[in-house]
Design a protein around this motif. Structure first.
Motif, short mmCIF file in Angstrom:
data_model
loop_
_atom_site.label_atom_id
_atom_site.label_comp_id
_atom_site.label_asym_id
_atom_site.label_seq_id
_atom_site.Cartn_x
_atom_site.Cartn_y
_atom_site.Cartn_z
N LEU A 296 33.23 24.38 31.74
CA LEU A 296 34.66 24.70 31.64
C LEU A 296 34.95 25.45 30.34
O LEU A 296 35.66 26.45 30.34
N SER A 297 34.38 24.95 29.25
CA SER A 297 34.57 25.60 27.95
C SER A 297 33.99 27.00 27.94
O SER A 297 34.60 27.94 27.41
N GLU A 298 32.80 27.17 28.54
CA GLU A 298 32.16 28.49 28.58
C GLU A 298 33.01 29.49 29.36
O GLU A 298 33.19 30.63 28.94
N CYS A 299 33.54 29.06 30.50
CA CYS A 299 34.37 29.95 31.32
C CYS A 299 35.65 30.33 30.57
O CYS A 299 36.09 31.48 30.64
N ASP A 300 36.25 29.36 29.87
CA ASP A 300 37.46 29.66 29.11
C ASP A 300 37.17 30.61 27.95
O ASP A 300 37.98 31.48 27.62
N THR A 301 36.01 30.43 27.32
CA THR A 301 35.62 31.32 26.23
C THR A 301 35.51 32.76 26.71
O THR A 301 35.91 33.70 26.00
N HIS A 302 34.99 32.95 27.92
CA HIS A 302 34.87 34.30 28.49
C HIS A 302 36.23 34.84 28.96
O HIS A 302 36.35 36.02 29.24
N GLY A 303 37.22 33.96 29.06
CA GLY A 303 38.53 34.41 29.51
C GLY A 303 38.60 34.69 31.00
O GLY A 303 39.44 35.48 31.44
N TYR A 304 37.74 34.05 31.80
CA TYR A 304 37.78 34.28 33.24
C TYR A 304 39.09 33.75 33.83
O TYR A 304 39.55 32.67 33.44
N PRO A 305 39.69 34.47 34.75
CA PRO A 305 40.92 33.99 35.39
C PRO A 305 40.69 32.62 36.04
O PRO A 305 39.65 32.39 36.65
N ARG A 306 41.69 31.74 35.90
CA ARG A 306 41.51 30.38 36.39
C ARG A 306 42.77 29.90 37.10
O ARG A 306 43.89 30.19 36.67
N GLN A 307 42.58 29.17 38.19
CA GLN A 307 43.64 28.41 38.82
C GLN A 307 43.11 26.99 39.05
O GLN A 307 41.90 26.79 39.15
N THR A 308 44.02 26.03 39.09
CA THR A 308 43.59 24.64 39.22
C THR A 308 44.22 23.99 40.45
O THR A 308 45.28 24.40 40.92
N ALA A 309 43.55 22.97 40.94
CA ALA A 309 44.04 22.20 42.08
C ALA A 309 43.30 20.88 42.12
O ALA A 309 42.40 20.62 41.31
N HIS A 310 43.68 20.02 43.05
CA HIS A 310 42.91 18.81 43.28
C HIS A 310 41.59 19.15 43.96
O HIS A 310 41.46 20.19 44.61
N GLN A 311 40.63 18.25 43.80
CA GLN A 311 39.37 18.42 44.52
C GLN A 311 39.60 18.34 46.02
O GLN A 311 40.50 17.63 46.48
N PRO A 312 38.77 19.04 46.79
CA PRO A 312 38.89 18.94 48.26
C PRO A 312 38.67 17.50 48.72
O PRO A 312 37.88 16.76 48.14
N GLY A 313 39.36 17.12 49.76
CA GLY A 313 39.21 15.78 50.32
C GLY A 313 40.29 14.83 49.84
O GLY A 313 41.17 15.19 49.05
N THR A 314 40.23 13.61 50.34
CA THR A 314 41.16 12.56 49.93
C THR A 314 40.36 11.31 49.56
O THR A 314 39.21 11.14 49.97
N PHE A 315 41.01 10.43 48.79
CA PHE A 315 40.29 9.35 48.13
C PHE A 315 41.08 8.05 48.21
O PHE A 315 42.30 8.05 48.35
#
Length: 408
Positions: A296-315
């Motif tokens: 996660l830190s490496e991707c943020d350092t590169h500045g890659y576009p990001r969107q977030t959501a819940h993991q697939p599935g239900t718990f």
């Protein structure tokens, strides 16, 4: 009158009939009867007969729920996890509540087996009515195929069966993961090398100085028509459910069959870029669960576009108090032994109570309990006050285990 048999475990001699039902429901009648089970080998090759629960009407299997029970590791603490998938009912027998009966039966079975956490591979209304809820955070990064990063230090190639031992060792370094028998890993990864017409599975590894640095499994879906590999704007990756409005073409990669990676963050990103180039796409949409902190830190350092959501599935947490006891060593590290000894979760008349001495916080729904314990965590305006709130903030949230090759 109809003769109803079950819920019960499917018998060995019923395997072909069961596979035909599953393929008809999730695939089509013109597919070989074992096609869908072959694509999801762990749950359908589980040696435990109790993993295949069915209901029969007049001697015919008409409803099915699959189980896959494995221990998982949360920062060194072991928790028993039940994965549920392949839930289906023959179209002619739907609307009778058969799947609900089977799901409740399987839940009772898992409780008796000591399962603490259940993961269901779906979000349909059936599961939500049974209080299976969203949990876990995933960040979807758009990794450019050609980002200007020098990947020449890595040798990237297709994985072979000889790599499984090293892949297992890379996987074992993850702080939140499943305990897998080697045979499970061999079955799941081996399925990638089965030649599929629609779903093209791949497993890549990255080497440096003769040592395996990372692996990545993914699936190219070309079901939209002819291969879109010549379309430079197509997107590949897992999953593209957040970024699909920007995607063009019919090449994509999803976790419908398998998607997992482990190893050095730089090597994982090199594999993602290589996967995109191999598919002739401009990006790889890489889903990163919360346990992969360094990536996660490496991707943020590169500045890659990001969107977030819940993991697939239900718990669902089947046994919150037992789960809390299982992760007590982790809570001691995070909040101290005094807090870990006094923090408790109980359930009365369908309501959960989080307690610390004389302080109590009422949790009405399983969704609220999951939100308290697992990422993304409680919103600032929610949750308990005072010492109890401080204890919750110290102990939680936890990243959710990622199904990966334990797909069901």
């Amino acid at each position: 009158m109809e003769s109803i048999d079950g819920p019960r475990a499917a018998r060995p001699e019923e395997t072909s009939e069961l596979h035909r039902l599953i393929t008809d429901v999730f695939g089509s009648g013109d597919m070989p009867g074992n096609q869908v089970p072959d694509e999801y080998p762990l749950i359908f090759r589980d040696k435990d007969a109790e993993s295949r629960q069915v209901i029969c009407v007049d001697g015919k299997i008409v409803s099915y729920v699959g189980l896959h029970i494995r221990d998982a590791v949360f920062f060194g603490c072991e928790v028993k996890v039940g994965s549920v998938g392949g839930v289906c009912t023959h179209p002619a027998y739907r609307g009778r509540g058969l799947a609900t009966i089977l799901m409740n039966h399987c839940e009772s079975f898992m409780r008796d087996a000591g399962v603490d956490l259940v993961i269901v591979s779906g979000e349909r209304g059936l599961y939500r009515r049974l209080e299976y809820e969203l949990a876990g955070r995933v960040s979807v990064y758009r990794i450019p195929a050609d980002s200007g990063t020098d990947d020449s230090g890595y040798t990237i190639r297709d994985a072979t069966e000889a790599d499984i031992g090293e892949m297992v060792r890379l996987y074992q370094r993850l702080p939140v993961r499943f305990h897998r028998p080697l045979e499970d890993f061999q079955i799941a990864v081996g399925a990638i090398w089965i030649d599929r017409v629609i779903d093209q599975r791949h497993a890549l590894v990255a080497e440096r100085d003769g040592s395996l640095q990372a692996y990545l499994t993914y699936t190219v879906d070309e079901s939209g028509g002819e291969s879109g590999a010549s379309d430079p704007t197509a997107t590949v990756g897992q999953p593209s459910f957040l970024l699909e409005e920007e995607s063009v073409g019919n090449v994509s990669i999803g976790n419908r069959i398998a998607n997992e990676f482990a190893g050095d963050p730089g090597a994982v990103l090199a594999l993602a870029r290589a996967a995109a180039r191999r598919a002739g796409a401009s990006h790889f949409d890489l889903s990163v669960a919360g346990a992969y902190r360094e990536l996660l830190s490496e991707c943020d350092t590169h500045g890659y576009p990001r969107q977030t959501a819940h993991q697939p599935g239900t718990f669902k947490l089947l046994a919150p108090s037992r789960f809390l006891a299982a992760i007590k060593p982790l809570l001691i590290e995070r909040a101290g032994e005094d807090i870990a000894d006094r923090l408790a979760i109980s359930k009365t008349d369908g309501t959960y109570l989080l307690e610390l001495d004389d302080q109590r916080y009422r949790i009405g729904r399983n969704a609220d309990l999951l939100e308290l314990i697992f990422e993304p965590g409680l919103r600032a305006e929610c949750g308990p006050d005072g010492r109890l709130r401080a204890a919750v903030a110290a102990c939680f949230p936890l990243p959710m285990v990622w199904t990966g090759l334990n797909f069901v």
